[in-house]
Design a protein around this motif. Structure first.
Motif, PDB file in Angstrom:
ATOM      1  N   ASP A 134       0.837  -1.210   0.000  1.00 25.29           N
ATOM      2  CA  ASP A 134       0.000   0.000   0.000  1.00 25.29           C
ATOM      3  C   ASP A 134       0.868   1.256   0.000  1.00 25.29           C
ATOM      4  O   ASP A 134       0.560   2.243  -0.669  1.00 25.29           O
ATOM      5  CB  ASP A 134      -0.910   0.013   1.237  1.00 25.29           C
ATOM      6  CG  ASP A 134      -2.026  -1.012   1.145  1.00 25.29           C
ATOM      7  OD1 ASP A 134      -2.327  -1.450   0.007  1.00 25.29           O
ATOM      8  OD2 ASP A 134      -2.584  -1.383   2.196  1.00 25.29           O
ATOM      9  N   PHE A 135       1.947   1.201   0.759  1.00 24.25           N
ATOM     10  CA  PHE A 135       2.837   2.359   0.902  1.00 24.25           C
ATOM     11  C   PHE A 135       3.487   2.754  -0.426  1.00 24.25           C
ATOM     12  O   PHE A 135       3.605   3.939  -0.750  1.00 24.25           O
ATOM     13  CB  PHE A 135       3.897   2.030   1.961  1.00 24.25           C
ATOM     14  CG  PHE A 135       5.012   3.024   2.068  1.00 24.25           C
ATOM     15  CD1 PHE A 135       4.756   4.381   2.251  1.00 24.25           C
ATOM     16  CD2 PHE A 135       6.340   2.604   1.997  1.00 24.25           C
ATOM     17  CE1 PHE A 135       5.798   5.296   2.361  1.00 24.25           C
ATOM     18  CE2 PHE A 135       7.377   3.509   2.104  1.00 24.25           C
ATOM     19  CZ  PHE A 135       7.109   4.857   2.280  1.00 24.25           C
ATOM     20  N   VAL A 136       3.916   1.774  -1.222  1.00 25.77           N
ATOM     21  CA  VAL A 136       4.656   2.084  -2.455  1.00 25.77           C
ATOM     22  C   VAL A 136       3.739   2.244  -3.664  1.00 25.77           C
ATOM     23  O   VAL A 136       4.214   2.541  -4.764  1.00 25.77           O
ATOM     24  CB  VAL A 136       5.726   1.007  -2.755  1.00 25.77           C
ATOM     25  CG1 VAL A 136       6.723   0.921  -1.620  1.00 25.77           C
ATOM     26  CG2 VAL A 136       5.094  -0.354  -3.036  1.00 25.77           C
ATOM     27  N   LYS A 137       2.427   2.058  -3.471  1.00 25.82           N
ATOM     28  CA  LYS A 137       1.488   2.174  -4.590  1.00 25.82           C
ATOM     29  C   LYS A 137       1.565   3.583  -5.180  1.00 25.82           C
ATOM     30  O   LYS A 137       1.571   4.583  -4.462  1.00 25.82           O
ATOM     31  CB  LYS A 137       0.069   1.877  -4.115  1.00 25.82           C
ATOM     32  CG  LYS A 137      -0.936   1.671  -5.241  1.00 25.82           C
ATOM     33  CD  LYS A 137      -2.275   1.174  -4.705  1.00 25.82           C
ATOM     34  CE  LYS A 137      -2.159  -0.252  -4.188  1.00 25.82           C
ATOM     35  NZ  LYS A 137      -3.475  -0.782  -3.731  1.00 25.82           N
ATOM     36  N   GLY A 138       1.649   3.663  -6.501  1.00 28.05           N
ATOM     37  CA  GLY A 138       1.721   4.959  -7.176  1.00 28.05           C
ATOM     38  C   GLY A 138       3.120   5.529  -7.275  1.00 28.05           C
ATOM     39  O   GLY A 138       3.321   6.614  -7.823  1.00 28.05           O
ATOM     40  N   THR A 139       4.118   4.809  -6.733  1.00 30.50           N
ATOM     41  CA  THR A 139       5.514   5.253  -6.833  1.00 30.50           C
ATOM     42  C   THR A 139       6.274   4.320  -7.774  1.00 30.50           C
ATOM     43  O   THR A 139       5.732   3.318  -8.259  1.00 30.50           O
ATOM     44  CB  THR A 139       6.203   5.244  -5.455  1.00 30.50           C
ATOM     45  OG1 THR A 139       6.472   3.884  -5.074  1.00 30.50           O
ATOM     46  CG2 THR A 139       5.330   5.908  -4.395  1.00 30.50           C
ATOM     47  N   PHE A 140       7.541   4.628  -8.013  1.00 32.24           N
ATOM     48  CA  PHE A 140       8.360   3.788  -8.893  1.00 32.24           C
ATOM     49  C   PHE A 140       8.587   2.396  -8.307  1.00 32.24           C
ATOM     50  O   PHE A 140       8.998   1.478  -9.022  1.00 32.24           O
ATOM     51  CB  PHE A 140       9.704   4.466  -9.175  1.00 32.24           C
ATOM     52  CG  PHE A 140      10.638   4.507  -8.001  1.00 32.24           C
ATOM     53  CD1 PHE A 140      11.661   3.578  -7.876  1.00 32.24           C
ATOM     54  CD2 PHE A 140      10.489   5.469  -7.009  1.00 32.24           C
ATOM     55  CE1 PHE A 140      12.522   3.612  -6.789  1.00 32.24           C
ATOM     56  CE2 PHE A 140      11.349   5.511  -5.928  1.00 32.24           C
ATOM     57  CZ  PHE A 140      12.366   4.582  -5.806  1.00 32.24           C
ATOM     58  N   LEU A 141       8.300   2.213  -7.009  1.00 29.75           N
ATOM     59  CA  LEU A 141       8.485   0.905  -6.377  1.00 29.75           C
ATOM     60  C   LEU A 141       7.231   0.034  -6.431  1.00 29.75           C
ATOM     61  O   LEU A 141       7.253  -1.105  -5.949  1.00 29.75           O
ATOM     62  CB  LEU A 141       8.921   1.081  -4.917  1.00 29.75           C
ATOM     63  CG  LEU A 141      10.380   1.496  -4.692  1.00 29.75           C
ATOM     64  CD1 LEU A 141      10.662   1.671  -3.213  1.00 29.75           C
ATOM     65  CD2 LEU A 141      11.345   0.485  -5.302  1.00 29.75           C
ATOM     66  N   GLU A 142       6.154   0.558  -7.015  1.00 24.36           N
ATOM     67  CA  GLU A 142       4.960  -0.279  -7.158  1.00 24.36           C
ATOM     68  C   GLU A 142       5.294  -1.468  -8.066  1.00 24.36           C
ATOM     69  O   GLU A 142       5.795  -1.303  -9.176  1.00 24.36           O
ATOM     70  CB  GLU A 142       3.805   0.525  -7.748  1.00 24.36           C
ATOM     71  CG  GLU A 142       2.515  -0.276  -7.836  1.00 24.36           C
ATOM     72  CD  GLU A 142       1.316   0.559  -8.277  1.00 24.36           C
ATOM     73  OE1 GLU A 142       0.212  -0.005  -8.365  1.00 24.36           O
ATOM     74  OE2 GLU A 142       1.490   1.769  -8.532  1.00 24.36           O
ATOM     75  N   GLY A 143       5.042  -2.658  -7.588  1.00 26.98           N
ATOM     76  CA  GLY A 143       5.359  -3.862  -8.350  1.00 26.98           C
ATOM     77  C   GLY A 143       6.773  -4.367  -8.153  1.00 26.98           C
ATOM     78  O   GLY A 143       7.151  -5.409  -8.709  1.00 26.98           O
ATOM     79  N   ALA A 144       7.586  -3.630  -7.372  1.00 26.96           N
ATOM     80  CA  ALA A 144       8.970  -4.062  -7.127  1.00 26.96           C
ATOM     81  C   ALA A 144       8.983  -5.259  -6.181  1.00 26.96           C
ATOM     82  O   ALA A 144       8.028  -5.514  -5.437  1.00 26.96           O
ATOM     83  CB  ALA A 144       9.779  -2.918  -6.526  1.00 26.96           C
ATOM     84  N   GLY A 145      10.100  -5.986  -6.199  1.00 27.26           N
ATOM     85  CA  GLY A 145      10.246  -7.137  -5.318  1.00 27.26           C
ATOM     86  C   GLY A 145      10.272  -6.728  -3.858  1.00 27.26           C
ATOM     87  O   GLY A 145      10.886  -5.722  -3.495  1.00 27.26           O
ATOM     88  N   ILE A 146       9.583  -7.486  -3.010  1.00 23.82           N
ATOM     89  CA  ILE A 146       9.591  -7.265  -1.560  1.00 23.82           C
ATOM     90  C   ILE A 146      10.160  -8.531  -0.928  1.00 23.82           C
ATOM     91  O   ILE A 146       9.566  -9.611  -1.021  1.00 23.82           O
ATOM     92  CB  ILE A 146       8.174  -6.977  -1.025  1.00 23.82           C
ATOM     93  CG1 ILE A 146       7.585  -5.735  -1.710  1.00 23.82           C
ATOM     94  CG2 ILE A 146       8.199  -6.797   0.489  1.00 23.82           C
ATOM     95  CD1 ILE A 146       6.125  -5.477  -1.373  1.00 23.82           C
ATOM     96  N   ILE A 147      11.324  -8.405  -0.316  1.00 24.38           N
ATOM     97  CA  ILE A 147      12.030  -9.581   0.206  1.00 24.38           C
ATOM     98  C   ILE A 147      12.263  -9.396   1.697  1.00 24.38           C
ATOM     99  O   ILE A 147      12.835  -8.386   2.129  1.00 24.38           O
ATOM    100  CB  ILE A 147      13.381  -9.766  -0.519  1.00 24.38           C
ATOM    101  CG1 ILE A 147      13.151  -9.945  -2.028  1.00 24.38           C
ATOM    102  CG2 ILE A 147      14.154 -10.945   0.056  1.00 24.38           C
ATOM    103  CD1 ILE A 147      14.427  -9.995  -2.845  1.00 24.38           C
ATOM    104  N   ASP A 148      11.792 -10.359   2.485  1.00 26.23           N
ATOM    105  CA  ASP A 148      12.041 -10.294   3.927  1.00 26.23           C
ATOM    106  C   ASP A 148      13.384 -10.944   4.220  1.00 26.23           C
ATOM    107  O   ASP A 148      13.694 -12.021   3.706  1.00 26.23           O
ATOM    108  CB  ASP A 148      10.910 -10.973   4.710  1.00 26.23           C
ATOM    109  CG  ASP A 148      10.575 -12.356   4.182  1.00 26.23           C
ATOM    110  OD1 ASP A 148      11.119 -13.340   4.706  1.00 26.23           O
ATOM    111  OD2 ASP A 148       9.760 -12.428   3.222  1.00 26.23           O
ATOM    112  N   VAL A 149      14.196 -10.258   5.012  1.00 24.18           N
ATOM    113  CA  VAL A 149      15.562 -10.718   5.269  1.00 24.18           C
ATOM    114  C   VAL A 149      15.887 -10.588   6.751  1.00 24.18           C
ATOM    115  O   VAL A 149      15.202  -9.886   7.501  1.00 24.18           O
ATOM    116  CB  VAL A 149      16.590  -9.894   4.457  1.00 24.18           C
ATOM    117  CG1 VAL A 149      16.385 -10.066   2.969  1.00 24.18           C
ATOM    118  CG2 VAL A 149      16.537  -8.421   4.838  1.00 24.18           C
ATOM    119  N   SER A 150      16.964 -11.249   7.118  1.00 27.63           N
ATOM    120  CA  SER A 150      17.520 -11.084   8.459  1.00 27.63           C
ATOM    121  C   SER A 150      19.031 -11.005   8.330  1.00 27.63           C
ATOM    122  O   SER A 150      19.671 -11.956   7.860  1.00 27.63           O
ATOM    123  CB  SER A 150      17.133 -12.258   9.373  1.00 27.63           C
ATOM    124  OG  SER A 150      17.877 -12.183  10.580  1.00 27.63           O
ATOM    125  N   SER A 151      19.580  -9.888   8.722  1.00 29.86           N
ATOM    126  CA  SER A 151      21.038  -9.730   8.675  1.00 29.86           C
ATOM    127  C   SER A 151      21.697 -10.590   9.743  1.00 29.86           C
ATOM    128  O   SER A 151      22.867 -10.964   9.614  1.00 29.86           O
ATOM    129  CB  SER A 151      21.411  -8.258   8.895  1.00 29.86           C
ATOM    130  OG  SER A 151      20.791  -7.445   7.921  1.00 29.86           O
TER     131      SER A 151
END
Length: 628
Positions: A134-151
């Motif tokens: 919802d946050f990235v909707k309408g921005t250049f990140l809409e549709g970008a990969g969302i990856i959960d990570v742990s450093s």
């Protein structure tokens, strides 16, 4: 080899630096205070090397709201954004501000990393993913990969590396074909090496031993050495993180925001024309408001002059001019950010349309800015050259004005010349409309001059050049293709002009000849002749000059003229004298002519300058050229 720059973005303490360390093995927090406090204060740097030759340089930016200015210094050269959002906190204020900044900078590609995934349950993680979408909707990140990570545990770190690699191959690399430009983000000294600056090369290439300029301070230097990602190199290219070891420059002379450039291409500016876009949640921006202006690593205070409105509302867009309180280096096509003067928050940004702007009159309109925004490279160059007026622009100036390859600019300007849109004089280009107007104004100026000075053979070339404010070579080039004018040494006249020899002039000429003949080698001066005949000195000068042109008199000085017969008689007396003697003193010359010292000295100076006599100490010998 392929070089891409990735920048982190996100709220403070969301794990950006820890993620960079997990990806690269390098801790980007280099300052002692950063390590003690566990937060990033200034820019940090690391890199990922892939087996296929791809190198991704990483710029790690601080997340604290008070350090957004440092974040902006690192965001200028970014190709890909890695937006970091902590799973245990979700979207936070600096997440929003950083994303807005990246959107305004027109960054096209990115990935979202949800960090600290080991601290939350899977169902909570899914809620965070939904929040991010919802946050990235309408921005250049809409549709970008969302990856959960742990450093901490290494979860999905390799997957994130693969995604960075995949997106990097889709990014259009920065152009190595333009002039070199590297905004400085760090300055330091190394023992045994001297001053080193680092930054992201935005265009062009640079080699060891190349000369460079550091602008806006006009500092000249030479490249002693180059490094990229810790490795010595002989040549650096656009897109690389580069460390440049500079020769003969002290650390104290440099600062973040200065730019290392190829000499002779770029010019600092205090005013840029731009298209400005306000953020949706920004306050209203009134005309002439002061702002903080951020361009790559540069920060300056400026004033926004709105062109087509008196105020700009949230989400609004307008052409404007930003007048800066100190010079900066900008290129047309660069992206910028503005922040409110006080309190300091990000309110908008946009694209620079004309990096060498001047104050605009209202009647000029905004058509040129529309061309700079929407037009082809040919249209932009033709418009800019036209707006530059009679001074025109050189190819080097065009290369430093707009963000484009040098070869492309040259191809376009060659085409514009072939089409007759641009006219070239030496290395300077002038628009045909400007040249035609200049041509007509020069002809009109000469026509008026001839009307007011009918006895003068032409107008002083230097006076005419100064009147139109042209450089010497440009002026010579303009005159050379004007068929309607004739250049005669130091004067210019219309080709169809002839001196108007009137009956009055003939009568005056006869009177002057008669008077000069009576005085012989003690002729009255120009001023004395003017007084004798009741004329102005300027009018008398015109008469004498025309008589000299006709051969009736010989010009000795600006004020003294000899009758032509007396001049030839003087030369004959000199030949007779030197046939008997080798040298002649001033007194002997005076007695030879039967004149006074008042006249003898200017006569001798004239003879010396015309290679008739040759001064040797206090005496004169016959000049070899005259002896022949």
């Amino acid at each position: 080899m392929r070089y891409i720059i990735l920048g982190t973005a996100g709220h403070i303490d969301h794990g950006k630096s820890a993620l960079v360390k997990a990806l690269t093995g390098v801790d980007p927090d280099r300052l002692k205070e950063e390590k003690e406090r566990g937060i990033t204060i200034d820019l940090g740097f690391a890199d990922i090397h892939y087996p296929d030759g791809l190198t991704v340089g990483i710029v790690d930016v601080p997340g604290h709201e008070r350090l957004v200015r440092n974040m902006l210094a690192g965001a200028g050269g970014i190709d890909i954004v890695l937006l970091v959002i902590a799973a245990d906190e979700g979207v936070m204020p600096q997440s929003r501000e950083h994303l807005a900044i990246c959107d305004l900078l027109d960054i096209k590609s990115g990935i979202v990393a949800i960090t600290k995934a080991d601290l939350v349950e899977e169902d909570w993680l899914e809620l965070v993913r939904d929040e991010v979408r919802d946050f990235v909707k309408g921005t250049f990140l809409e549709g970008a990969g969302i990856i959960d990570v742990s450093s901490k545990t290494g979860r999905n770190i390799d997957l994130l590396k693969e995604e960075i690699h995949r997106i990097s191959l889709q990014v259009r690399p920065k152009s190595a074909g333009g002039p070199f430009r590297l905004p400085i983000d760090r300055v330091f000294t190394l023992k045994g090496f001297g001053t080193v600056v680092t930054g992201t090369a935005l265009s062009g290439s640079l080699s060891v031993d190349d000369p460079v300029q550091i602008l806006p301070g006009e500092i000249k230097s030479k490249v002693r050495g180059l490094q990229s990602h810790g490795t010595p190199i002989n040549k650096a290219y656009a897109g690389q993180r580069v460390a440049v070891n500079l020769q003969g420059v002290q650390k104290e002379e440099l600062r973040r925001g200065a730019v290392v450039v190829e000499p002779g291409r770029f010019r600092p500016t205090r005013a840029v024309d731009a298209e400005l876009t306000m953020l949706e949640d920004a306050p209203v921006l009134k005309d002439r408001s002061r702002v903080h202006f951020h361009l790559s690593t540069t920060e300056a205070v400026g004033r926004v002059i709105l062109y087509d409105c008196s105020e700009l509302k949230p989400g609004g867009r307008s052409f404007c001019q930003i007048r800066l309180e100190e010079p900066v280096l900008a290129v047309s096509g660069d992206r910028f950010i503005i922040r409110r003067f006080s309190p300091v928050v990000t309110i908008g940004g946009g694209v620079i349309l004309d990096s060498q702007a001047r104050r605009r009159r209202k009647r000029e309109g905004l058509e040129d800015l529309k061309v700079y925004r929407d037009g082809s490279l040919a249209e932009k160059i033709a418009t800019k050259v036209k707006k530059s007026g009679v001074r025109g622009m050189t190819r080097h100036q065009l290369q430093g004005w707009i963000n484009a390859d040098t070869a492309e600019i040259d191809t376009v300007t060659d085409g514009l010349k072939r089409d007759g849109i641009l006219v070239r004089f030496d290395d300077r280009l002038i628009h045909r409309d400007i040249f035609q107007g200049l041509r007509e104004r020069i002809a009109d100026t000469l026509r008026r001059f001839h009307e007011n000075n009918p006895l003068k053979p032409g107008m002083s070339k230097e006076v005419l050049r100064t009147l139109f404010g042209l450089e010497q070579r440009t002026f010579q080039g303009v005159l050379s293709i004007m068929d309607e004018v004739v250049v005669d040494r130091d004067t210019v006249r219309l080709a169809d002009f002839t001196v108007a020899v009137t009956d009055t002039f003939r009568e005056m000429k006869n009177e002057v000849v008669k008077l000069l003949g009576q005085k012989g080698f003690q002729p009255p001066t120009k001023e004395e002749l003017a007084e004798y005949f009741g004329l102005g000195v300027k009018e008398m000068e015109d008469i004498l000059r025309l008589m000299a042109q006709e051969g009736a008199v010989a010009r000795i000085t600006d004020s003294v003229y000899l009758l032509r017969e007396d001049y030839e008689r003087m030369l004959g007396l000199l030949r007779e004298y030197y046939a008997e003697k080798e040298t002649m003193s001033v007194g002997e010359f005076r007695d030879l002519l039967g004149t006074t010292r008042k006249y003898a000295l200017p006569f001798l100076e004239h003879l010396d300058s015309n290679r008739i006599t040759l001064r040797v100490g206090d005496v004169r010998k016959i000049h070899p050229a005259f002896a022949k």
